[in-house]
Design a protein around this motif. Structure first.
Motif, mmCIF file in Angstrom:
data_model
loop_
_atom_site.group_PDB
_atom_site.id
_atom_site.type_symbol
_atom_site.label_atom_id
_atom_site.label_comp_id
_atom_site.label_asym_id
_atom_site.label_seq_id
_atom_site.Cartn_x
_atom_site.Cartn_y
_atom_site.Cartn_z
ATOM 1 N N ILE A 289 -12.667 -4.720 -54.433
ATOM 2 C CA ILE A 289 -13.690 -5.167 -53.484
ATOM 3 C C ILE A 289 -14.998 -4.431 -53.725
ATOM 4 O O ILE A 289 -16.083 -5.038 -53.736
ATOM 5 N N PHE A 290 -14.916 -3.117 -53.928
ATOM 6 C CA PHE A 290 -16.128 -2.320 -54.149
ATOM 7 C C PHE A 290 -16.858 -2.754 -55.416
ATOM 8 O O PHE A 290 -18.080 -2.930 -55.412
ATOM 9 N N ASP B 270 -20.314 -2.174 -41.826
ATOM 10 C CA ASP B 270 -18.922 -2.609 -41.793
ATOM 11 C C ASP B 270 -18.856 -4.095 -42.128
ATOM 12 O O ASP B 270 -19.296 -4.948 -41.356
ATOM 13 N N ASN C 43 -6.518 -0.995 -57.453
ATOM 14 C CA ASN C 43 -6.155 -1.263 -56.074
ATOM 15 C C ASN C 43 -7.194 -2.186 -55.444
ATOM 16 O O ASN C 43 -8.280 -2.412 -55.995
ATOM 17 N N LEU C 44 -6.844 -2.689 -54.258
ATOM 18 C CA LEU C 44 -7.688 -3.695 -53.613
ATOM 19 C C LEU C 44 -9.054 -3.148 -53.251
ATOM 20 O O LEU C 44 -10.074 -3.834 -53.433
ATOM 21 N N ASP C 45 -9.111 -1.916 -52.738
ATOM 22 C CA ASP C 45 -10.398 -1.330 -52.358
ATOM 23 C C ASP C 45 -11.343 -1.223 -53.558
ATOM 24 O O ASP C 45 -12.543 -1.494 -53.443
ATOM 25 N N THR C 46 -10.793 -0.825 -54.689
ATOM 26 C CA THR C 46 -11.617 -0.719 -55.893
ATOM 27 C C THR C 46 -12.137 -2.082 -56.323
ATOM 28 O O THR C 46 -13.312 -2.238 -56.688
ATOM 29 N N VAL D 32 -13.954 -5.817 -44.571
ATOM 30 C CA VAL D 32 -12.994 -5.403 -45.598
ATOM 31 C C VAL D 32 -13.229 -3.968 -46.031
ATOM 32 O O VAL D 32 -12.307 -3.294 -46.494
ATOM 33 N N MET D 33 -14.464 -3.488 -45.886
ATOM 34 C CA MET D 33 -14.789 -2.109 -46.220
ATOM 35 C C MET D 33 -16.212 -1.799 -45.761
ATOM 36 O O MET D 33 -16.974 -2.705 -45.412
ATOM 37 N N TYR E 62 -19.991 -0.655 -46.646
ATOM 38 C CA TYR E 62 -20.829 -0.805 -47.828
ATOM 39 C C TYR E 62 -22.266 -0.491 -47.450
ATOM 40 O O TYR E 62 -22.692 -0.777 -46.319
#
Length: 287
Positions: free
Chosen positions: A7-8, A132, A2-5, A135-136, A138
């Motif tokens: 990006i992380f 922040d 998924n997108l969050d993964t 996008v997420m 961190y």
């Protein structure tokens, strides 16, 4: 997937790339100038990390811990270059074995003093909070590590292109014999670059503890990653160190996230292909 993964893992890769650039930039310059691959570089990372973390624990000053860790590693590097490496100058095998021996002595000494339990960096409360990024969220300190690597790259570029010291280093990297004939004090330059490289390894050891806990065997791991970086980018090239760090950090992060059992395979694959098709590295020079 998924997108969050994605990006992380991408941000983790950039954080690792920043640490590797801080490590490899000094290492590749030292090789370009001295033709010595310092295989004790990972041990200086470990030395700076342990000393720096201890200073932070006792003083609650992160800045003091970073500076102290870097200075202790620099002292070790200058000591090794001035008193040991000079005695075997030009003997490639002896130089390699000497740096391996020094690295093992440092690592075993640190194991005896600090033990084998993993140690993490105690960050101030404001640096533990997530940032922040739009996008997420961190970790704040990891963002600062990336900023520090970018700032270091700019400083290196300014020094190498706008100062007499940078010109002397570039001359020494390109042609040591000609540089010496022009009056450049190459031995002093050796000590300065070697000390700066060790200082950066110590600094990386302190700040990198927030990403990878200090422990037995970490010196070999970070040395391996640093060597992959400079082989990909090209020995002696700062631009290559930056590009190599970016490739290595991102590949290792995504491989560890999606195929951990094949992480080492994907880590060494770019290096292997470059050694086959461009042995001098992406930005290295043929000799």
């Amino acid at each position: 997937m998924n997108l969050d993964t994605l990006i992380f893992l991408g941000l983790n890769g950039l954080t690792l790339a920043a640490l590797l650039f801080i490590m490899a930039s000094g290492l590749t310059l030292a090789f370009g100038l001295m033709r010595v691959v310092n295989l004790a570089h990972g041990a200086f990372y470990l030395l700076g990390g342990y000393v720096g973390v201890q200073v932070v624990q006792e003083t609650d000053s992160l800045a003091l811990g970073i500076v102290t860790g870097g200075m202790v590693a620099m002292a070790g590097g200058v000591f090794m270059e001035r008193l040991l490496l000079q005695r075997v100058r030009g003997l490639d095998l002896s130089e390699a074995l000497l740096t391996i021996a020094v690295g093992m002595i440092i690592a075993d000494g640190l194991l005896a003093v600090y033990g084998g339990s993993p140690i993490s960096l105690p960050l101030p409360p404001d640096l533990r909070l997530p940032m922040d990024l739009g996008v997420m969220m961190y970790p704040t300190f990891r963002v600062y590590i990336m900023i520090a690597a970018l700032a270091l790259g700019v400083v290196f570029w300014l020094v190498m292109t706008r100062t007499r010291i940078g010109a002397a280093i570039r001359a020494g990297v390109d042609d040591r014999e000609t540089a010496m004939s022009q009056g450049i004090n190459v031995p002093l330059l050796f000590a300065g670059v070697f000390g700066a490289a060790s200082f950066l390894a110590g600094v990386a050891g302190v700040i990198g503890t927030s990403y990878m806990s200090l422990g037995q065997g970490l010196d070999v791991r970070v040395l391996m990653l640093s060597l992959v970086v400079i082989i990909i980018g090209g020995m002696g090239s700062l631009k290559g160190a930056g590009v190599g760090a970016l490739i290595t950090g991102l590949v290792y992060s995504f491989a560890s996230g999606y195929a951990p059992q094949f992480a080492l395979f994907f880590l060494f694959l770019p290096m292997t292909l470059i050694l086959v098709f461009r042995p001098q590295g992406l930005f290295g020079r043929t000799t």
